[in-house]
Design a protein around this motif. Structure first.
Motif, PDB file in Angstrom:
ATOM      1  N   LYS A 520      39.468   5.926 -34.826  1.00  0.00           N
ATOM      2  CA  LYS A 520      38.481   6.978 -34.584  1.00  0.00           C
ATOM      3  C   LYS A 520      38.713   7.711 -33.266  1.00  0.00           C
ATOM      4  O   LYS A 520      38.179   8.809 -33.052  1.00  0.00           O
ATOM      5  N   MET A 521      39.528   7.146 -32.378  1.00  0.00           N
ATOM      6  CA  MET A 521      39.689   7.701 -31.039  1.00  0.00           C
ATOM      7  C   MET A 521      40.704   8.834 -30.957  1.00  0.00           C
ATOM      8  O   MET A 521      40.953   9.352 -29.859  1.00  0.00           O
ATOM      9  N   TYR A 522      41.279   9.228 -32.091  1.00  0.00           N
ATOM     10  CA  TYR A 522      42.176  10.375 -32.046  1.00  0.00           C
ATOM     11  C   TYR A 522      41.414  11.645 -31.674  1.00  0.00           C
ATOM     12  O   TYR A 522      41.977  12.555 -31.065  1.00  0.00           O
ATOM     13  N   TYR A 523      40.142  11.706 -32.058  1.00  0.00           N
ATOM     14  CA  TYR A 523      39.274  12.767 -31.567  1.00  0.00           C
ATOM     15  C   TYR A 523      38.072  12.141 -30.885  1.00  0.00           C
ATOM     16  O   TYR A 523      37.630  11.041 -31.247  1.00  0.00           O
ATOM     17  N   MET A 524      37.556  12.820 -29.898  1.00  0.00           N
ATOM     18  CA  MET A 524      36.429  12.317 -29.132  1.00  0.00           C
ATOM     19  C   MET A 524      35.123  12.512 -29.904  1.00  0.00           C
ATOM     20  O   MET A 524      35.019  13.407 -30.749  1.00  0.00           O
ATOM     21  N   PRO A 525      34.101  11.712 -29.611  1.00  0.00           N
ATOM     22  CA  PRO A 525      32.818  11.906 -30.277  1.00  0.00           C
ATOM     23  C   PRO A 525      32.104  13.157 -29.771  1.00  0.00           C
ATOM     24  O   PRO A 525      32.081  13.427 -28.559  1.00  0.00           O
ATOM     25  N   ILE A 526      31.552  13.921 -30.682  1.00  0.00           N
ATOM     26  CA  ILE A 526      30.694  15.038 -30.279  1.00  0.00           C
ATOM     27  C   ILE A 526      29.417  14.452 -29.686  1.00  0.00           C
ATOM     28  O   ILE A 526      28.856  13.491 -30.232  1.00  0.00           O
ATOM     29  N   PRO A 527      28.937  14.977 -28.567  1.00  0.00           N
ATOM     30  CA  PRO A 527      27.739  14.404 -27.940  1.00  0.00           C
ATOM     31  C   PRO A 527      26.586  14.276 -28.932  1.00  0.00           C
ATOM     32  O   PRO A 527      26.289  15.216 -29.671  1.00  0.00           O
ATOM     33  N   GLN A 528      25.950  13.123 -28.935  1.00  0.00           N
ATOM     34  CA  GLN A 528      24.847  12.880 -29.859  1.00  0.00           C
ATOM     35  C   GLN A 528      23.711  13.872 -29.657  1.00  0.00           C
ATOM     36  O   GLN A 528      23.030  14.259 -30.616  1.00  0.00           O
ATOM     37  N   SER A 529      23.520  14.310 -28.419  1.00  0.00           N
ATOM     38  CA  SER A 529      22.459  15.286 -28.142  1.00  0.00           C
ATOM     39  C   SER A 529      22.701  16.589 -28.890  1.00  0.00           C
ATOM     40  O   SER A 529      21.746  17.254 -29.308  1.00  0.00           O
ATOM     41  N   GLU A 530      23.977  16.961 -29.077  1.00  0.00           N
ATOM     42  CA  GLU A 530      24.294  18.177 -29.823  1.00  0.00           C
ATOM     43  C   GLU A 530      24.094  17.967 -31.315  1.00  0.00           C
ATOM     44  O   GLU A 530      23.594  18.855 -32.015  1.00  0.00           O
ATOM     45  N   VAL A 531      24.470  16.813 -31.794  1.00  0.00           N
ATOM     46  CA  VAL A 531      24.277  16.492 -33.214  1.00  0.00           C
ATOM     47  C   VAL A 531      22.786  16.436 -33.546  1.00  0.00           C
ATOM     48  O   VAL A 531      22.354  16.871 -34.624  1.00  0.00           O
ATOM     49  N   ASP A 532      21.977  15.921 -32.619  1.00  0.00           N
ATOM     50  CA  ASP A 532      20.534  15.842 -32.844  1.00  0.00           C
ATOM     51  C   ASP A 532      19.901  17.224 -32.928  1.00  0.00           C
ATOM     52  O   ASP A 532      18.922  17.426 -33.664  1.00  0.00           O
ATOM     53  N   LYS A 533      20.456  18.183 -32.175  1.00  0.00           N
ATOM     54  CA  LYS A 533      19.893  19.535 -32.188  1.00  0.00           C
ATOM     55  C   LYS A 533      20.311  20.319 -33.427  1.00  0.00           C
ATOM     56  O   LYS A 533      19.573  21.179 -33.896  1.00  0.00           O
ATOM     57  N   ASP A 534      21.495  20.033 -33.936  1.00  0.00           N
ATOM     58  CA  ASP A 534      22.044  20.783 -35.071  1.00  0.00           C
ATOM     59  C   ASP A 534      22.321  19.808 -36.202  1.00  0.00           C
ATOM     60  O   ASP A 534      23.331  19.106 -36.197  1.00  0.00           O
ATOM     61  N   LYS A 535      21.439  19.757 -37.172  1.00  0.00           N
ATOM     62  CA  LYS A 535      21.558  18.787 -38.268  1.00  0.00           C
ATOM     63  C   LYS A 535      22.746  19.083 -39.177  1.00  0.00           C
ATOM     64  O   LYS A 535      23.150  18.236 -39.973  1.00  0.00           O
ATOM     65  N   GLN A 536      23.325  20.285 -39.047  1.00  0.00           N
ATOM     66  CA  GLN A 536      24.503  20.625 -39.845  1.00  0.00           C
ATOM     67  C   GLN A 536      25.813  20.266 -39.116  1.00  0.00           C
ATOM     68  O   GLN A 536      26.893  20.386 -39.694  1.00  0.00           O
ATOM     69  N   LEU A 537      25.695  19.821 -37.887  1.00  0.00           N
ATOM     70  CA  LEU A 537      26.866  19.518 -37.082  1.00  0.00           C
ATOM     71  C   LEU A 537      27.348  18.103 -37.410  1.00  0.00           C
ATOM     72  O   LEU A 537      26.772  17.113 -36.964  1.00  0.00           O
ATOM     73  N   GLN A 538      28.406  18.021 -38.181  1.00  0.00           N
ATOM     74  CA  GLN A 538      28.910  16.725 -38.632  1.00  0.00           C
ATOM     75  C   GLN A 538      29.677  16.022 -37.519  1.00  0.00           C
ATOM     76  O   GLN A 538      30.567  16.591 -36.897  1.00  0.00           O
ATOM     77  N   GLN A 539      29.342  14.759 -37.284  1.00  0.00           N
ATOM     78  CA  GLN A 539      30.007  13.960 -36.263  1.00  0.00           C
ATOM     79  C   GLN A 539      31.421  13.603 -36.723  1.00  0.00           C
ATOM     80  O   GLN A 539      31.709  13.523 -37.915  1.00  0.00           O
ATOM     81  N   ASN A 540      32.313  13.390 -35.775  1.00  0.00           N
ATOM     82  CA  ASN A 540      33.659  12.946 -36.110  1.00  0.00           C
ATOM     83  C   ASN A 540      33.639  11.566 -36.751  1.00  0.00           C
ATOM     84  O   ASN A 540      32.760  10.740 -36.451  1.00  0.00           O
ATOM     85  N   ASN A 541      34.604  11.315 -37.599  1.00  0.00           N
ATOM     86  CA  ASN A 541      34.663  10.054 -38.342  1.00  0.00           C
ATOM     87  C   ASN A 541      34.682   8.857 -37.396  1.00  0.00           C
ATOM     88  O   ASN A 541      35.416   8.835 -36.414  1.00  0.00           O
ATOM     89  N   GLY A 542      33.862   7.878 -37.713  1.00  0.00           N
ATOM     90  CA  GLY A 542      33.839   6.636 -36.959  1.00  0.00           C
ATOM     91  C   GLY A 542      32.866   6.595 -35.810  1.00  0.00           C
ATOM     92  O   GLY A 542      32.580   5.533 -35.258  1.00  0.00           O
ATOM     93  N   TRP A 543      32.326   7.760 -35.430  1.00  0.00           N
ATOM     94  CA  TRP A 543      31.409   7.811 -34.293  1.00  0.00           C
ATOM     95  C   TRP A 543      29.964   7.930 -34.749  1.00  0.00           C
ATOM     96  O   TRP A 543      29.054   7.941 -33.951  1.00  0.00           O
TER      97      TRP A 543
END
Length: 543
Positions: A520-543
């Motif tokens: 999963k570390m090939y890409y960094m995790p998108i900040p959870q605060s951003e994912v919480d604000k945008d429900k359409q913002l899909q998190q990177n795999n594994g995070w």
């Protein structure tokens, strides 16, 4: 001039812009100015563009306090920066990410500025042809800057949300990420448009530091190289061919040249990062005059902090002067005197035990003034970083010097071409330029040419190794390991160092830090605060 420096172009009137709730722009001075006023004259508009340049990151400070991504790859170790150690140990997630740059939110703020400019530049009053040309140039600069910011997100986080205009707070901001290919196509189109609008170079007195064709083309080269790489694409000859063509286009500008000013091969390489004005630079970030780099990287015996230090893995990667690895049969490597007869780039990049430095020999022994693990500022690996520092700087007296981070230089374009052309071809013998460009780089540093007759796999191995050495400590390794999908090999298990006895008669290789790398570390995790604000913002795999 045959080079471009990216300066921190500050607004002459002291006006700085940022987002705020009450309007598009907030002015940190004694006066307020609206969006309409900003785009009411070319003078204000150009100053607005100048301010956007300040958002370009300094590669030395990705983790803060002059700790770069070098400390997060197999090149280096942080001496004391806890956040870097947490990253290397896998101690991060979507809610805690210890790398400060790029910030998802701050990068989008900078992107919004570029979109404001692009949306409003057409309405700025112009008096005559010169003003119209300036408007087109500023548009090109904004397109480059937006592409640079977006690419910073792409290489860290993967696909982003494409926004090509300033969004209003009343719009639907629940937006999904675009696909990787859509992001690449968007950036390629933006850069192609910018290339048409910008000059090849700027003279020192007329626009020094602004975006140029060369900067756009270099960014496009790296973008397409990453897009063709295993992390982001199946083996696709057409993509590799496109990446090769993009690198070749930069080379064919004939606006840049390898630094070959000095006959001393060590100095020749070292001065790429010391000679502010050398023709190899395509884009560099000047962050002022001073002694901050020397303070950060000098050994403690010279009052330095030793922020990031090379690993034993990196030291061992440098070939011997005969062009062989230290593990190759027949190499001139002598384990009892490991620092003799090495690639000149080693001496230009790494400080080691017993090396003459500032009128003395470094003592990195267990009891030495620069000794391994003897203080918070002491090396953890037995080495210190030499590549960016000027040995003549005195931290206590005298002047500093111009400090800059190199974003693009010609040697990278040679290596980009060689890699892409090799992957596109059935055999490297089909394209003599593969050998030509790599051997030009090696010859500049006094290294022998590659052996003839390499097949595709052998050439791939040599190209990847040449990137590791030529582009060492320039932020490339962090991303190269990821785009090649070799993280499990290079970023798992212990890094190592060298521990010399006080009399310097012997040494042992020691474990330094146990690293963790997962798929999963090939890409960094998108900040959870951003994912919480945008429900359409899909998190990177594994995070």
């Amino acid at each position: 001039m045959k080079h471009t420096y990216l300066l921190y172009l500050m607004m002459g009137s002291g006006i700085f812009f940022s987002s705020c709730k009450k309007g598009f722009l907030d002015i940190a001075t004694n006066e307020n100015i609206s969006k309409e006023q900003v785009f009411s004259s070319l003078d204000f508009t150009e100053r607005f563009v100048n301010n956007i340049y300040t958002g370009i990151p300094n590669g030395f400070d990705r983790v803060g306090e002059f700790v770069s991504l070098n400390a997060l790859s197999d090149e280096g170790e942080p001496t004391f920066k806890q956040q870097a150690k947490e990253f290397n140990g896998g101690g991060y997630n979507a809610s805690y990410f210890p790398v400060s740059s790029p910030s998802w939110a701050n990068t989008y703020k900078n992107i919004r500025k570029t979109n404001l400019l692009l949306a409003n530049i057409g309405g700025v009053p112009a008096n005559g042809e010169a003003d119209e040309q300036l408007k087109q140039r500023l548009r090109g600069e904004a397109l480059f800057l937006r592409s640079f910011f977006y690419f910073d997100l792409l290489k860290f986080f993967g696909p982003f949300i494409i926004s090509d205009r300033p969004l209003d707070v009343n719009e639907n901001l629940q937006l999904p990420r675009n696909s990787y290919d859509e992001c690449v196509a968007f950036l390629e189109k933006s850069l192609d448009e910018a290339i048409k609008l910008l000059p090849v170079t700027f003279d020192a007195g007329t626009g020094y530091g602004r975006a140029t064709k060369g900067m756009c083309m270099a960014l496009k080269s790296r973008l397409l190289l990453y897009a063709a790489s295993p992390l982001n694409s199946a083996d696709n000859a057409a993509r590799w061919q496109k990446a090769a063509a993009a690198a070749k286009a930069v080379i064919d500008l004939n606006a840049y040249a390898l630094y070959t000013k000095n006959t001393d091969k060590v100095i020749n390489y070292q001065q790429i990062f010391q000679d502010y004005g050398n023709p190899e630079l395509i884009m560099s970030l000047n962050f002022g005059a001073g002694k901050s780099l020397e303070q950060a990287f000098f050994p403690p015996g010279n009052s330095g902090w030793g922020n990031t230090v090379p690993t034993q893995e990196m030291a061992d990667a440098y070939e011997t002067s005969d062009g062989l690895l230290i593990t190759d049969p027949g190499s001139v490597y002598n384990a009892a005197r490991p620092y003799e007869n090495r690639d000149p780039r080693f001496y230009a990049s790494v400080l080691y035990h017993g090396q003459p430095f500032k009128g003395r020999k470094l003592d990195c022994s267990t009891t030495g003034i620069d000794g391994i693990r003897t203080s918070n500022n002491a090396t953890t690996t037995g080495y210190y970083l030499r590549k960016y520092i000027n040995e003549n700087i005195n931290l206590n007296t005298g002047a500093g010097r111009t400090m800059y981070w190199v974003w693009f230089r010609l040697a990278e374009m040679y290596l980009n071409y060689a890699e892409a052309a090799n992957e596109a071809a059935a055999n490297p013998s089909q394209d003599p330029l593969i050998y030509t460009y790599i051997n030009l780089i090696r010859a500049r540093s006094g290294m022998p040419a590659l052996p003839a007759g390499l097949d595709k796999a052998a050439m791939r191995k040599r190209i990847r190794h040449e990137r590791q050495i030529e582009l060492a400590f320039e932020e490339h390794r962090f991303f190269d390991i990821r785009r090649w999908k070799t993280g499990e090999t290079h970023l798992n298990g212990y890094t190592h160092g060298i521990e010399w006895t006080p009399d310097g008669s012997s040494y042992k290789i020691v474990e330094v830090f146990s690293r963790i790398f997962q798929q999963k570390m090939y890409y960094m995790p998108i900040p959870q605060s951003e994912v919480d604000k945008d429900k359409q913002l899909q998190q990177n795999n594994g995070w």
